[in-house]
Design an enzyme around this catalytic site. Structure first.
Site, PDB file in Angstrom:
ATOM      1  N   GLY A 138       0.817  -1.213   0.000  1.00 45.12           N
ATOM      2  CA  GLY A 138       0.000   0.000   0.000  1.00 45.12           C
ATOM      3  C   GLY A 138       0.844   1.254   0.000  1.00 45.12           C
ATOM      4  O   GLY A 138       0.549   2.224  -0.704  1.00 45.12           O
ATOM      5  N   GLU A 139       1.917   1.254   0.784  1.00 47.26           N
ATOM      6  CA  GLU A 139       2.804   2.416   0.837  1.00 47.26           C
ATOM      7  C   GLU A 139       3.594   2.564  -0.468  1.00 47.26           C
ATOM      8  O   GLU A 139       3.913   3.680  -0.881  1.00 47.26           O
ATOM      9  CB  GLU A 139       3.755   2.302   2.029  1.00 47.26           C
ATOM     10  CG  GLU A 139       3.094   2.515   3.379  1.00 47.26           C
ATOM     11  CD  GLU A 139       2.179   1.361   3.757  1.00 47.26           C
ATOM     12  OE1 GLU A 139       1.117   1.611   4.349  1.00 47.26           O
ATOM     13  OE2 GLU A 139       2.520   0.186   3.448  1.00 47.26           O
ATOM     14  N   PHE A 140       3.900   1.435  -1.113  1.00 48.32           N
ATOM     15  CA  PHE A 140       4.557   1.512  -2.422  1.00 48.32           C
ATOM     16  C   PHE A 140       3.668   2.246  -3.423  1.00 48.32           C
ATOM     17  O   PHE A 140       4.127   3.144  -4.140  1.00 48.32           O
ATOM     18  CB  PHE A 140       4.882   0.112  -2.940  1.00 48.32           C
ATOM     19  CG  PHE A 140       5.464   0.105  -4.333  1.00 48.32           C
ATOM     20  CD1 PHE A 140       6.820   0.297  -4.534  1.00 48.32           C
ATOM     21  CD2 PHE A 140       4.643  -0.077  -5.442  1.00 48.32           C
ATOM     22  CE1 PHE A 140       7.356   0.306  -5.818  1.00 48.32           C
ATOM     23  CE2 PHE A 140       5.168  -0.077  -6.728  1.00 48.32           C
ATOM     24  CZ  PHE A 140       6.531   0.118  -6.917  1.00 48.32           C
ATOM     25  N   GLY A 149       3.591   5.966  -2.527  1.00 52.25           N
ATOM     26  CA  GLY A 149       4.800   6.716  -2.865  1.00 52.25           C
ATOM     27  C   GLY A 149       5.227   6.595  -4.311  1.00 52.25           C
ATOM     28  O   GLY A 149       6.152   7.287  -4.762  1.00 52.25           O
TER      29      GLY A 149
END
EC number: 2.4.99.12
Length: 407
Positions: A53-55, A58
């Protein structure tokens, strides 16, 4: 405090070691730590993400940096196997690794090996020794799409070490003014309210979604209710709607796709109307004849929403909801469970009456009935929620305007 932190890190390794004997994710993480084989770079740009999810959150910044500085290799690290295993072969990076455990030795050796000119972390993941080593070497560290809440450790009497970590960050790009004010109250002023890069990512995806011919065949020009990143509690509610709305189709993409979880989901649904995505190539009937499709793979969900009319986003009966913005960017009204307060966009959507929160089937049934039966009502909400997403884009450019490499 640092002594306790170091003890916790070592205890965490021991815990992962023992759990790895019966837990697949722990085994993947342990093997990742043990089998990392790092390339040496003279200079690189380092992006770290907690998980998948953070990939995705960002990713817009990563893509912009890659275009702006094509001569610099990109190194990506993940903490979670769910991020690494899905994106280990991404074309956006020259190398992808598991982040080694946060010890002073590991931090020194890893940073010496990849030689980053900058480091970019997304949303959270605060690791003392990595931050300290970057600071000692005068390597800029940026935190993007960060968000803070009063209950976090940074704002507690025992949070001195975590407050120290914040001072080691060169600049924090935060999602909202509340986060900026919380940081100011503890003396952290190197912040910019840039917004959330997830808006940029989902908007970009909605403009150029992957074409999925098999999903199109399943849809067969019928309206579709999509369950995204669902857990068993969510699936029980969605399963109750299936027999009530025979003219609608349902796509369910579980968060966990282990065989036992998929079989448990199948057991809740009309057996002659459900098919798994992995079974499509062996099916005897035309795909359009089925009413329920279970997505038993990873990576399709963000493009699935283009085929839907309503989305139920999972996770709201557990640790917290998953990504509502992916569905919202396609103009789908969203329904979520009760645990959404830690997510700014979910609070906004509920407050603006562009989404709905439910505690049980009694809550869900009238909401689903209204959305399903009143096309004009559903389409008005869909148009407004899509506008909400578009109006909140721009965080990536705001960040790129500040981040500059020397030379």
């Amino acid at each position: 405090m640092l002594l306790l932190y170091n003890c916790f890190i070592r205890l965490y390794y021991i815990l992962i070691f023992f759990v790895s004997f019966f837990n697949k994710k722990a085994k993947l993480l342990l093997n990742g730590w043990l089998n990392n084989n790092f390339n040496t770079y003279n200079q690189s740009i380092w992006f770290h993400f907690a998980s998948l999810g953070e990939f995705e959150q960002g990713r817009p910044v990563l893509e912009k940096m890659r275009l702006a500085y094509p001569s610099y290799p990109i190194v990506v690290t993940f903490f979670s196997p769910s991020g690494y295993e899905v994106r280990k072969n991404t074309q956006l990076a020259n190398a992808v690794y598991y982040l080694p455990l946060d010890t002073a030795k590991n931090a020194k050796e890893f940073i010496e090996t990849i030689n980053p000119v900058i480091a970019v972390f997304t949303k959270y993941e605060y690791w003392y020794h990595y931050f300290n080593e970057l600071n000692k070497r005068s390597i800029p560290l940026y935190m993007v799409s960060a968000i803070f809440r009063p209950k976090q450790v940074f704002f507690k009497w025992y949070g001195a070490l975590h407050r120290k970590m914040l001072t080691l960050v060169t600049h924090l790009f935060v999602q909202d003014n509340e986060s900026k004010l919380l940081l100011q109250n503890i003396g952290i002023n190197h912040t910019t309210v840039s917004g959330d890069t997830r808006f940029d990512r989902v908007w970009q995806n909605a403009k150029n979604p992957a074409h999925l011919p098999l999903i199109e065949q399943f849809k067969n020009n019928k309206p579709v209710f999509i369950g995204g990143s669902t857990w068993p509690e969510d699936e029980k509610l969605i399963a109750e709607l299936v027999p009530l709305h025979a003219e609608w189709k349902f796509i369910i993409a579980p968060h966990e796709i282990t065989e036992d979880k998929i079989l448990a989901l199948v057991s809740m649904l009309p057996q002659n109307e459900v098919i798994r995505f992995s079974e499509i190539k062996n099916m005897a009937l035309p795909l359009g004849n089925f009413r329920v499709l279970i997505i038993d793979n990873i990576g399709m969900l963000s493009s699935l929403y283009q085929y839907g009319e309503i989305a139920f986003i999972g996770g709201g009966f557990g640790a917290g909801i998953h990504n509502t913005l992916e569905a919202a960017a396609f103009g789908l009204p969203v329904i979520i469970g009760p645990k959404f307060q830690n997510f700014r966009e979910a609070r906004d959507i509920i407050k603006m009456k562009l989404g709905f929160t439910v505690n049980n089937l009694t809550d869900l049934k009238p909401i689903a009935d209204k959305l399903i039966n009143d096309n004009a009502y559903r389409q008005k909400i869909g148009a407004d929620i899509k506008t909400y997403v578009e109006d909140n884009t721009g965080a990536t450019q705001a960040i790129i305007n500040v981040i500059r490499l020397k030379g």
